[in-house]
Design a protein around this motif. Structure first.
Motif, PDB file in Angstrom:
ATOM      1  N   PHE A 200       0.788  -1.201  -0.155  1.00 38.90           N
ATOM      2  CA  PHE A 200      -0.072   0.034   0.050  1.00 38.90           C
ATOM      3  C   PHE A 200       0.965   1.141  -0.110  1.00 38.90           C
ATOM      4  N   MET A 201       0.634   2.193  -0.962  1.00 38.09           N
ATOM      5  CA  MET A 201       1.464   3.373  -1.110  1.00 38.09           C
ATOM      6  C   MET A 201       0.582   4.643  -1.033  1.00 38.09           C
ATOM      7  N   LYS A 202       1.215   5.675  -0.420  1.00 39.96           N
ATOM      8  CA  LYS A 202       0.592   7.120  -0.156  1.00 39.96           C
ATOM      9  C   LYS A 202       1.437   8.045  -0.237  1.00 39.96           C
ATOM     10  N   LEU A 203       0.893   9.132  -1.255  1.00 38.29           N
ATOM     11  CA  LEU A 203       1.680  10.254  -1.349  1.00 38.29           C
ATOM     12  C   LEU A 203       1.322  11.370  -0.363  1.00 38.29           C
ATOM     13  N   SER A 204       1.429  12.528  -0.563  1.00 41.16           N
ATOM     14  CA  SER A 204       1.164  13.674   0.322  1.00 41.16           C
ATOM     15  C   SER A 204       0.261  14.395  -0.366  1.00 41.16           C
ATOM     16  N   THR A 205      -0.303  15.617   0.241  1.00 42.68           N
ATOM     17  CA  THR A 205      -1.095  16.299  -0.007  1.00 42.68           C
ATOM     18  C   THR A 205      -0.772  17.034  -1.499  1.00 42.68           C
ATOM     19  N   TYR A 206      -1.672  17.277  -2.310  1.00 37.39           N
ATOM     20  CA  TYR A 206      -1.250  17.904  -3.754  1.00 37.39           C
ATOM     21  C   TYR A 206      -2.254  18.917  -4.318  1.00 37.39           C
ATOM     22  N   ASN A 207      -1.877  19.622  -4.924  1.00 37.59           N
ATOM     23  CA  ASN A 207      -2.543  20.669  -5.664  1.00 37.59           C
ATOM     24  C   ASN A 207      -1.968  20.833  -7.138  1.00 37.59           C
ATOM     25  N   GLU A 208      -2.644  21.338  -8.108  1.00 42.90           N
ATOM     26  CA  GLU A 208      -1.764  21.605  -9.345  1.00 42.90           C
ATOM     27  C   GLU A 208      -1.088  22.695  -9.404  1.00 42.90           C
ATOM     28  N   THR A 209      -1.265  23.737  -8.532  1.00 44.19           N
ATOM     29  CA  THR A 209      -0.051  24.821  -8.513  1.00 44.19           C
ATOM     30  C   THR A 209       1.099  24.609  -7.673  1.00 44.19           C
ATOM     31  N   ALA A 210       0.906  23.976  -6.434  1.00 43.79           N
ATOM     32  CA  ALA A 210       2.166  23.472  -5.582  1.00 43.79           C
ATOM     33  C   ALA A 210       2.459  22.227  -5.932  1.00 43.79           C
ATOM     34  N   GLY A 211       1.875  21.277  -6.606  1.00 44.87           N
ATOM     35  CA  GLY A 211       2.586  19.688  -6.716  1.00 44.87           C
ATOM     36  C   GLY A 211       2.381  19.265  -5.238  1.00 44.87           C
ATOM     37  N   PHE A 212       3.239  18.326  -5.028  1.00 43.95           N
ATOM     38  CA  PHE A 212       3.053  17.490  -3.747  1.00 43.95           C
ATOM     39  C   PHE A 212       3.786  18.348  -2.714  1.00 43.95           C
TER      40      PHE A 212
ATOM     41  N   GLU B 167      11.978   8.392  -1.483  1.00 40.01           N
ATOM     42  CA  GLU B 167      11.742   9.193  -2.610  1.00 40.01           C
ATOM     43  C   GLU B 167      11.590   8.658  -3.725  1.00 40.01           C
ATOM     44  N   ALA B 168      10.645   8.985  -4.734  1.00 43.33           N
ATOM     45  CA  ALA B 168      10.302   8.589  -5.775  1.00 43.33           C
ATOM     46  C   ALA B 168      10.334   9.467  -7.006  1.00 43.33           C
ATOM     47  N   LEU B 169      10.257   8.861  -8.257  1.00 46.59           N
ATOM     48  CA  LEU B 169       9.708   9.630  -9.223  1.00 46.59           C
ATOM     49  C   LEU B 169       8.089   9.124  -9.636  1.00 46.59           C
ATOM     50  N   ILE B 170       7.345  10.067  -9.879  1.00 43.25           N
ATOM     51  CA  ILE B 170       5.982   9.638 -10.234  1.00 43.25           C
ATOM     52  C   ILE B 170       5.459  10.432 -11.294  1.00 43.25           C
ATOM     53  N   GLN B 171       4.417   9.766 -11.721  1.00 44.69           N
ATOM     54  CA  GLN B 171       3.526  10.530 -13.004  1.00 44.69           C
ATOM     55  C   GLN B 171       2.157  10.745 -12.243  1.00 44.69           C
ATOM     56  N   TYR B 172       1.975  12.044 -12.133  1.00 46.25           N
ATOM     57  CA  TYR B 172       0.624  12.439 -12.017  1.00 46.25           C
ATOM     58  C   TYR B 172      -0.024  13.600 -12.512  1.00 46.25           C
ATOM     59  N   ASN B 173      -1.271  13.471 -12.994  1.00 48.11           N
ATOM     60  CA  ASN B 173      -2.084  14.346 -13.757  1.00 48.11           C
ATOM     61  C   ASN B 173      -1.224  14.814 -15.033  1.00 48.11           C
ATOM     62  N   ASN B 174      -0.499  13.890 -15.873  1.00 43.95           N
ATOM     63  CA  ASN B 174       0.317  14.213 -16.824  1.00 43.95           C
ATOM     64  C   ASN B 174       1.472  14.804 -16.644  1.00 43.95           C
ATOM     65  N   LYS B 175       2.016  15.005 -15.469  1.00 42.42           N
ATOM     66  CA  LYS B 175       3.419  15.669 -15.121  1.00 42.42           C
ATOM     67  C   LYS B 175       4.135  14.760 -14.229  1.00 42.42           C
ATOM     68  N   GLU B 176       5.461  14.905 -14.351  1.00 42.90           N
ATOM     69  CA  GLU B 176       6.257  14.281 -13.508  1.00 42.90           C
ATOM     70  C   GLU B 176       6.973  14.883 -12.146  1.00 42.90           C
TER      71      GLU B 176
ATOM     72  N   LYS C 184       9.002  14.352  -8.160  1.00 42.67           N
ATOM     73  CA  LYS C 184       9.901  13.775  -7.542  1.00 42.67           C
ATOM     74  C   LYS C 184       9.455  14.123  -6.191  1.00 42.67           C
ATOM     75  N   THR C 185       8.996  12.997  -5.452  1.00 38.12           N
ATOM     76  CA  THR C 185       8.215  13.273  -3.891  1.00 38.12           C
ATOM     77  C   THR C 185       8.539  11.886  -3.182  1.00 38.12           C
ATOM     78  N   LEU C 186       8.034  12.395  -1.786  1.00 41.73           N
ATOM     79  CA  LEU C 186       8.338  11.237  -0.863  1.00 41.73           C
ATOM     80  C   LEU C 186       6.910  10.429  -0.996  1.00 41.73           C
ATOM     81  N   VAL C 187       7.210   9.026  -0.656  1.00 38.70           N
ATOM     82  CA  VAL C 187       5.870   8.191  -0.732  1.00 38.70           C
ATOM     83  C   VAL C 187       6.138   7.237   0.421  1.00 38.70           C
ATOM     84  N   ALA C 188       5.075   6.784   1.286  1.00 37.55           N
ATOM     85  CA  ALA C 188       4.950   5.933   2.204  1.00 37.55           C
ATOM     86  C   ALA C 188       4.519   4.873   1.851  1.00 37.55           C
ATOM     87  N   ILE C 189       5.359   3.612   2.129  1.00 40.33           N
ATOM     88  CA  ILE C 189       5.316   2.274   1.487  1.00 40.33           C
ATOM     89  C   ILE C 189       5.002   1.202   3.030  1.00 40.33           C
TER      90      ILE C 189
END
Length: 254
Positions: free
Chosen positions: A31-43, A72-81, A83-88
């Motif tokens: 189970f993986m979880k990112l952090s709070t996101y919005n389009e302006t600030a990203g994660f 720390e991970a590279l992810i694709q989200y909302n058609n953008k790339e 680099k952010t932290l992920v809890a696994i």
């Protein structure tokens, strides 16, 4: 910290039992979880960091708690790339038989408080309530406690704790006695909830064990001295409060 490549994961179309503002992903192993996101600030949130600290505190207490590893991970989200932290974490619900406690209560037509008088659940729920009081987890809602095989599943989703959303300049000792919370079981107050339970955790742990992991966590994530000291003082205050309430493991409300 090595960077994990998770760009193949689709975080947008998830089939999970829990919902929320934070992108999540699960398969039969993790189970993986990112952090709070919005389009302006990203994660921009710190949820993975606080999940890790809360897990380590729960581990010291000997709780049945889901392990959390942050990468720390590279992810694709909302058609953008990004680099952010992920809890696994390991996926404890790989068999698919765990359900949110609000669903369990609805299916069985029982009030949530009735669970505290059921021998199958009382001990584990007591531990969760004490743990939430200690770390000031303010969001133990009906979908982040689960029932599995007719008992309480491992504890998960603890990022809204230790005043994680509070800016550094607002951290002060007045907050040590702020107990308002969103609780599915009991009262909307972490302190009042202790009136409903039995002591279930070890209240003889050396406080230095908590201090050590807070200091290591603060160094790892470059937290301010003010925040590190605040969390240490918060845990010290709440831990001593628990000891005074459950003197000799008996409820002595004061």
């Amino acid at each position: 910290m090595a960077i994990k490549d998770l760009r193949n994961i689709n975080w947008n179309n998830l089939n999970l039992t829990s919902t929320g503002m934070i992108p999540k992903y699960s398969n039969d192993k993790v189970f993986m979880k990112l952090s709070t996101y919005n389009e302006t600030a990203g994660f921009y949130g710190e949820e993975p960091e606080y999940e890790e600290l809360a897990y380590k505190i729960g581990e010291i207490l000997g709780l049945n708690i889901v392990e959390v590893e942050v990468e720390e991970a590279l992810i694709q989200y909302n058609n953008k790339e990004y680099k952010t932290l992920v809890a696994i974490s390991p996926n404890f619900n790989r068999s698919g038989n765990s359900i949110p406690i609000e669903n369990f209560c609805e299916i069985n037509r029982i009030d949530s408080k009735d669970l505290l008088f059921d021998d199958k659940f009382r001990a584990d729920l007591s531990k969760i309530m004490e743990y939430d009081f200690l770390i000031n987890n303010i969001d133990r809602h009906g979908r982040n406690i689960e029932v599995m095989d007719n008992k309480i599943a491992p504890i998960f989703d603890n990022s809204l704790s230790m005043f994680s959303k509070m800016p550094d300049n607002a951290l002060n000792q007045v907050l040590f006695e702020v107990y308002t919370a969103n609780n599915f079981i009991g009262y909307p107050n972490l302190l009042d909830n202790l009136k409903l339970i039995d002591n279930g955790i070890d209240l003889n742990i050396d406080i230095d064990k908590f201090y050590e992991i807070v200091e290591l966590w603060g160094l790892k994530y470059n937290k301010s001295d003010r925040r590190i000291q605040f969390i240490k003082n918060l845990i010290n205050f709440r831990y001593n409060k628990l000891k005074s309430i459950f003197k000799e493991n008996k409820l002595e409300w004061r």
